[in-house]
Design a protein around this motif. Sequence first.
Motif, PDB file in Angstrom:
ATOM      1  N   VAL A 214      57.185  75.263   8.007  1.00  0.00           N
ATOM      2  CA  VAL A 214      56.161  74.281   8.354  1.00  0.00           C
ATOM      3  C   VAL A 214      56.658  72.854   8.195  1.00  0.00           C
ATOM      4  N   ALA A 215      57.918  72.640   7.909  1.00  0.00           N
ATOM      5  CA  ALA A 215      58.449  71.289   7.734  1.00  0.00           C
ATOM      6  C   ALA A 215      59.923  71.288   8.108  1.00  0.00           C
ATOM      7  N   GLY A 216      60.402  70.117   8.497  1.00  0.00           N
ATOM      8  CA  GLY A 216      61.815  69.956   8.817  1.00  0.00           C
ATOM      9  C   GLY A 216      62.103  70.127  10.289  1.00  0.00           C
ATOM     10  N   TRP A 217      63.353  69.890  10.620  1.00  0.00           N
ATOM     11  CA  TRP A 217      63.818  69.990  12.005  1.00  0.00           C
ATOM     12  C   TRP A 217      65.303  70.279  11.986  1.00  0.00           C
ATOM     13  N   ILE A 305      59.059  65.632  10.196  1.00  0.00           N
ATOM     14  CA  ILE A 305      60.227  65.639  11.075  1.00  0.00           C
ATOM     15  C   ILE A 305      60.863  64.252  11.042  1.00  0.00           C
ATOM     16  N   PRO A 306      62.157  64.140  10.798  1.00  0.00           N
ATOM     17  CA  PRO A 306      62.804  62.827  10.700  1.00  0.00           C
ATOM     18  C   PRO A 306      63.055  62.200  12.071  1.00  0.00           C
ATOM     19  N   GLY A 307      61.992  61.771  12.724  1.00  0.00           N
ATOM     20  CA  GLY A 307      62.103  61.124  14.032  1.00  0.00           C
ATOM     21  C   GLY A 307      61.503  59.739  14.006  1.00  0.00           C
ATOM     22  N   LEU A 308      61.289  59.188  15.183  1.00  0.00           N
ATOM     23  CA  LEU A 308      60.726  57.850  15.269  1.00  0.00           C
ATOM     24  C   LEU A 308      59.279  57.809  14.797  1.00  0.00           C
ATOM     25  N   GLY A 309      58.523  58.872  15.029  1.00  0.00           N
ATOM     26  CA  GLY A 309      57.125  58.888  14.641  1.00  0.00           C
ATOM     27  C   GLY A 309      56.941  58.780  13.142  1.00  0.00           C
ATOM     28  N   SER A 310      57.646  59.620  12.381  1.00  0.00           N
ATOM     29  CA  SER A 310      57.551  59.527  10.927  1.00  0.00           C
ATOM     30  C   SER A 310      58.123  58.219  10.414  1.00  0.00           C
TER      31      SER A 310
END
Length: 358
Positions: A214-217, A305-310
Amino acid sequence: MAISPATPTGPSTGPTPAGPAAGPAAPAGPDQARRGDRHALPRLSPRASFVLRRLGRALVSLAVVVVATFLVVHFVPGDPVRAALGPSATPELVERTRAELGLDQPAWRQFTGYLTGLLHGDLGVSLRSHRPVADTLADRFPTTLALSVLSFLVAALGAVPIGVATAVAARGGRRRAAGAGVSWVLSGLIAVPNFLLAVGLIALFGVTLNALPVAGWGGAAEAVLPVAALAVGPLAYLARIVHVEMLAVLETPYMTTARGKRLPARLLYLRHALPNMITAALTTGGLILTGLVAGTVLIEAVFVIPGLGSTIVSSITAKDYPMIQGVVLVYAALVLGLNLLIDLVLATLDPRSSIMEG
């Protein structure tokens, strides 16, 4: 006997019509000269003119985003330097950091420096990590792009068969109960917010069944739930559009003629029906793709998720102004670039409805 009139041989005293050999032409007036200059200029083709108009609109929109982001970020209450350094920082350290970042200068000078940096590819330095903003964005942009593209592919590849199949089944008013049921299901999926769907998927597949992370990418398993949460709503919406457009195409005279020729279903629907509704589906699909890019903000925050949104969520919390400006600018450039690409694709597929418009 009739006598023909003699042809005069001497100089004529009356007016003579002007002709090619009558002498040098009179000088052109200013209106005629302007018309000649205008016709002498190279004229752009409709396609080139269309591309230039769309590109100009995208650049103007991007400029508006740059100005609006700077104004909103710099005029919100609070001290970003104090928020970044923490409450234990001394006033001397706060003032020195503010001077190093140029935040002690007037707003117009800060904006001029910001524009100069943008032209050189410099988005500033993060107040939290003290890393260049461009480096952080370069690390996290591929994750957001991959999440958006995967969600769009799932939505498109699922919506087209569902919309076509339900339209073929409901052609001519047949199976009205089944068609109404499918419509209700699709409407319900459209109405569910993606973050609420994400929470439900986490509760079912992550907590109750313990089947998916449920977390990560990083792997296929980590991508299942966020992609599903982001793609289900657009899939249902696009399936309804395909369903309606396919129903309209199936009732046209040329489709009646094609069915009268007893063509195989593969030729009937794939070669004759599908190409005639693809323009409307692509238009809606383009809007969905840009919406998916914006929707990654909440989904990345829910699934960590370590992307632009977070990144933008955590930057807003910490009042990291340079990072907020950089992320918003990248999102705006991505959305505007996708819209421009969609317009070009539609102009290629249907020049009459796209290139000739203003």
